[in-house]
Design an enzyme around this catalytic site. Structure first.
Site: not given
Lengths: 257, 84
Positions: A85, A92-94
């Protein structure tokens, strides 16, 4: 309002920074990239003990928009991370870092997205849990995601994923040394003792006012029960428990006879 | 002794009775005002949603206006409806 010069985000950020430095989140240290710029934070992250990241020292930058907290910040790792992720560039991919626009392609519900009650603390907690629990449903790094799944599904027999991470972790030692930081490797060192903020007296007063009525009621109840027991004690005539017990036994004897 | 009151000044204090101390959006005290206002009180009031969550009126309006999708309470993500 129109003449306002300092954006409201400045106040919010100042308060958050202060709170995070006084009561840090375990495993994180926060500083400003430049003393004069509240909108760029540097984060140092210690890898959690008993995980692949143990002993690691990772750096990231958080950049805040001028309308924070109405829009989310971005979180970018400066340290190279091999993670399902985390993009090649460190982003960061959240979902909580994504604004709640209607995008059925993303697979993220609007309810999982950013909202203004999220804060840096909740972001840091999301990031630290993401490290060891990647989300393979929407990978930012597909190769890392495939590799992670192999490692997980083989219960660690396929070591490629783990080995890459351990290698990255070991290579962070130089940076830690440069910063003069000793990275905690045991849970005891990692779990910082947070100081409980001293309650300022004004808020105590406020509570006293609010709860005064309830307190009095409770007091009354206690008084009554004290009276009852007091009455009991006087009938048995004893002052100590042992005497009372003796008297009680005596009473039962009387009933028998 | 006789006392004759020539002048007196009344002083009163007030506070909002909310279920929290700070606004979850701007993180400022409810008894203060939102970051865009200067003076607390009627000009920067609190509002409640039907979900019972409470915010500075200016803060929740700013958030609701920035929402393109369904308007939700930022705390519990239920649909936001002002409490009458």
């Amino acid at each position: 309002m129109a003449h306002q010069t300092t954006p409201s985000s400045q106040k919010a950020l100042m308060m958050e920074l202060k709170s995070l430095q006084e009561q840090p989140v375990e495993g994180f240290r926060i500083t400003l990239v430049e003393e004069s710029d509240l909108y760029n934070w540097e984060v140092a992250i210690f890898g959690p003990p008993n995980t692949l990241y143990e002993g690691g020292y990772f750096k990231a930058h958080i950049k805040f928009p001028i309308d924070y907290p109405y829009s989310p910040p971005t979180f970018r790792f400066l340290t190279k991370m091999w993670h399902p992720n985390i993009y090649e560039n460190g982003d960061v991919c959240i979902s909580i870092l994504h604004p709640p626009v209607d995008d059925p392609q993303s697979g993220e519900l609007p309810s999982e997205r950013w909202n203004p009650t999220q804060n840096v603390r909740t972001i840091l907690l999301s990031v630290i849990s993401l490290l060891n629990e990647p989300n393979t449903f929407s990978p930012a790094n597909v190769d890392a995601s495939v590799m992670f799944r192999k490692w997980r599904d083989s219960k660690g027999k396929d070591k490629e994923y783990a080995e890459i991470i351990r290698k990255q972790v070991l290579s962070t030692a130089a940076e830690a040394e440069r910063d003069g930081v000793k990275v905690p490797t045991t849970l005891a060192e990692y779990c910082v003792q947070t100081r409980v903020p001293s309650q300022d007296s004004s808020s105590d007063l406020l509570y006293d006012d609010l709860y005064d009525d309830d307190m009095e009621e409770e007091d009354d109840d206690e008084d009554e029960s004290e009276m009852e027991s007091g009455g009991e004690a006087s009938t048995t005539g004893g002052s100590g428990t042992s005497t009372r017990r003796y008297d009680n036994q005596d009473d039962s004897g009387n009933e028998d006879s | 002794m006789k006392v004759k009151v020539k002048q007196w000044n009344g002083v009163a204090s007030w506070l909002w009775v909310a279920n929290d101390e700070n606004c979850g959006i701007c993180r400022m005290s409810f008894n203060g005002c939102c970051p865009d206002c200067k003076v607390p009180g009627d000009d920067c009031p609190l509002v409640w949603g039907q979900c019972s969550h409470c915010f500075h009126m200016h803060c929740i309006l700013k958030w609701l206006n920035s929402q393109q999708v369904q308007q939700q309470c930022p705390m519990c993500r239920q649909e936001w409806k002002f409490k009458e």
